[in-house]
Design a protein around this motif. Structure first.
Motif, short mmCIF file in Angstrom:
data_model
loop_
_atom_site.label_atom_id
_atom_site.label_comp_id
_atom_site.label_asym_id
_atom_site.label_seq_id
_atom_site.Cartn_x
_atom_site.Cartn_y
_atom_site.Cartn_z
N MET A 1 0.84 -1.21 0.00
CA MET A 1 0.00 0.00 0.00
C MET A 1 0.88 1.26 0.00
N ILE A 2 0.33 2.34 -0.58
CA ILE A 2 1.00 3.64 -0.59
C ILE A 2 0.26 4.56 0.37
N SER A 3 1.00 5.27 1.22
CA SER A 3 0.40 6.25 2.10
C SER A 3 0.25 7.57 1.34
N SER A 4 -0.99 8.00 1.14
CA SER A 4 -1.28 9.16 0.29
C SER A 4 -1.85 10.31 1.12
N GLU A 5 -1.12 11.42 1.17
CA GLU A 5 -1.61 12.60 1.89
C GLU A 5 -2.83 13.17 1.16
N SER A 6 -3.87 13.48 1.94
CA SER A 6 -5.14 13.88 1.34
C SER A 6 -5.81 14.98 2.15
N LEU A 7 -6.74 15.68 1.50
CA LEU A 7 -7.62 16.62 2.19
C LEU A 7 -8.99 15.95 2.31
N ILE A 8 -9.39 15.68 3.55
CA ILE A 8 -10.57 14.87 3.82
C ILE A 8 -11.58 15.64 4.66
N PHE A 9 -12.88 15.39 4.41
CA PHE A 9 -13.91 15.86 5.34
C PHE A 9 -14.74 14.67 5.79
N ARG A 10 -14.96 14.60 7.10
CA ARG A 10 -15.66 13.46 7.70
C ARG A 10 -17.11 13.80 8.04
N SER A 11 -17.46 15.07 7.88
CA SER A 11 -18.85 15.51 8.04
C SER A 11 -19.06 16.70 7.14
N PHE A 12 -20.32 16.99 6.81
CA PHE A 12 -20.63 18.17 6.00
C PHE A 12 -20.66 19.40 6.91
N GLY A 13 -20.25 20.54 6.33
CA GLY A 13 -20.27 21.76 7.14
C GLY A 13 -19.34 22.80 6.56
N ASP A 14 -18.93 23.73 7.41
CA ASP A 14 -18.03 24.81 7.02
C ASP A 14 -16.69 24.21 6.59
N PRO A 15 -16.27 24.42 5.33
CA PRO A 15 -15.00 23.84 4.88
C PRO A 15 -13.80 24.26 5.73
N LEU A 16 -13.85 25.44 6.33
CA LEU A 16 -12.75 25.89 7.17
C LEU A 16 -12.65 25.06 8.45
N VAL A 18 -14.29 21.62 8.73
CA VAL A 18 -14.40 20.16 8.57
C VAL A 18 -13.32 19.55 7.68
N LEU A 19 -12.63 20.38 6.89
CA LEU A 19 -11.60 19.86 6.00
C LEU A 19 -10.28 19.72 6.75
N GLU A 20 -9.62 18.57 6.62
CA GLU A 20 -8.37 18.32 7.35
C GLU A 20 -7.42 17.50 6.51
N ILE A 21 -6.13 17.61 6.81
CA ILE A 21 -5.11 16.80 6.15
C ILE A 21 -5.04 15.45 6.86
N SER A 22 -5.05 14.38 6.08
CA SER A 22 -4.98 13.04 6.66
C SER A 22 -4.36 12.10 5.63
N LYS A 23 -3.91 10.96 6.07
CA LYS A 23 -3.33 9.95 5.19
C LYS A 23 -4.36 8.88 4.87
N VAL A 24 -4.36 8.42 3.63
CA VAL A 24 -5.17 7.27 3.24
C VAL A 24 -4.26 6.24 2.57
N GLU A 25 -4.65 4.99 2.62
CA GLU A 25 -3.86 3.92 2.02
C GLU A 25 -4.40 3.59 0.63
N VAL A 26 -3.51 3.60 -0.36
CA VAL A 26 -3.88 3.32 -1.75
C VAL A 26 -3.08 2.11 -2.23
N PRO A 27 -3.72 1.15 -2.90
CA PRO A 27 -2.99 -0.03 -3.39
C PRO A 27 -1.84 0.34 -4.33
N LYS A 28 -0.69 -0.31 -4.15
CA LYS A 28 0.43 -0.09 -5.06
C LYS A 28 0.18 -0.73 -6.42
N GLU A 29 -0.58 -1.83 -6.41
CA GLU A 29 -0.81 -2.60 -7.62
C GLU A 29 -2.25 -2.41 -8.11
#
Length: 345
Positions: A1-16, A18-29
């Motif tokens: 897996m590749i660790s991919s830095e992302s901008l994620i929101f976990r709930s709807f609301g004010d983008p300022l 609810v939006l946060e930097i987080s890592k997600v795992e993406v398949p290498k293959e």
């Protein structure tokens, strides 16, 4: 897996908030018919704000990664993939694709190749505004050289693309913008892009009737990205049987259309959203022509990007704030740092 830095929101609301930097795992293959893409750049569009707020027509499943368009580089392809190879530059129009992340798996059938001679800012903003302009100009009314088109929101991404496409095709444009301190500089920008006439809303209210008397034929097409009374104003100039196409509502006011225009001038009122239009009838084939034509114009410099600030994910709060405030440069996330100083992909 590749660790991919992302901008994620976990709930709807004010983008300022609810939006946060987080890592997600993406398949290498990638699977046999899939492609691993490394995103290079992606802009912040008004619809991105609406999606995070939960106010867009299609709601994301949460948690969700932001973004609605971008340009990327092919890192690896599945064994059955034939259209792409490592190093190709690509984009996608598929609903649900994530862009504000370093890496993503995309189905081969959803990808489009982008000419690597195209400027990074143009390539990253190629999926919404230029196609919207192309479709409105090509798919609703038969326009000929010398015909007039009138539009509000002329300084928006769509509005600028309309001006450049019309200039390339010999169609004349009447352009309306909101008044502002630097309106003289803005008018000069639009004239340089190929605009024929540029007015503030107040100027058009005063001089619009005289202009309509001067031109040979009233506009066949009005393009509405503002709504409210502005929609009424541009529709009032249409030739009998003319068409107004709405692609946005920047004023956040209900769109106004007159009874007399509908009844006695037989004007048509239409709407457009690229991602939905593509799926209708034979539009996928039309879109291939659209995409090819837009790329050709971009390669020779006749289709450009609006002024932009290049920002990092770490600057997302300020970038979002500028987007929500309006009247700032468009904000472009440079996701792959190696491209930060490069104008070409």
């Amino acid at each position: 897996m590749i660790s991919s830095e992302s901008l994620i929101f976990r709930s709807f609301g004010d983008p300022l908030k609810v939006l946060e930097i987080s890592k997600v795992e993406v398949p290498k293959e990638p699977k046999e018919d899939q492609v691993l893409v490394q995103w290079i750049a992606s802009p912040i569009n008004p619809l991105d704000i609406n999606k995070i707020q939960g106010a867009y027509a299609v709601r994301n499943e949460l948690p969700a990664i932001g973004g609605s368009e971008g340009v990327g580089r092919v890192v690896k392809v599945g064994r059955n993939v034939t259209k792409f190879k490592e190093g190709d530059h690509v984009t996608t129009f598929a609903l649900g694709t994530v862009f504000w992340t370093e890496y993503c798996i995309v189905d081969e059938e959803d990808l489009y190749k982008i000419d690597n001679r195209i400027d990074i800012a143009v390539a990253a903003t190629f999926m919404i505004n230029p196609p919207t302009a192309w479709i409105m100009l090509r798919d609703f009314v038969d326009l000929e050289k010398g015909d007039y088109v009138i539009q509000n929101a002329a300084n928006s991404g769509v509005g600028r693309a309309v001006i450049e496409l019309c200039a390339a095709w010999g169609i004349k444009t009447i352009n309306i913008v909101r008044n502002r301190e630097d309106v003289g500089m803005l008018k000069t920008e639009l004239w340089k892009l190929g605009a024929d006439h540029v007015f503030t809303e107040e100027e058009f209210a005063e001089m619009g009737k005289d202009l309509m008397k001067e031109i040979m034929h009233p506009p066949k097409l009005a393009l509405n990205g503002v709504g409210g009374r502005s929609a009424l104003v541009i529709c009032s100039t249409l030739a009998r049987g003319g068409t107004c196409v709405t692609y946005g509502g920047m004023s956040k006011k209900a769109h106004e259309f007159s009874t007399s225009g509908l009844v006695f001038n037989d004007i048509r009122i239409r709407g457009i959203a690229v991602t939905f239009w593509i799926k209708e009838g034979d539009n996928e084939e039309k879109f291939k022509k659209c995409f090819e034509e837009l790329q050709n114009l971009a390669v020779i410099g006749k289709l450009t990007a609006p002024p932009m600030d290049r920002v990092r994910f770490t600057d997302h709060k300020e970038a979002i704030r500028k987007t929500m405030k309006g009247r700032n440069k468009k904000q472009l996330f440079i996701i792959n740092e190696s491209y930060r100083q490069n104008s070409k992909i």
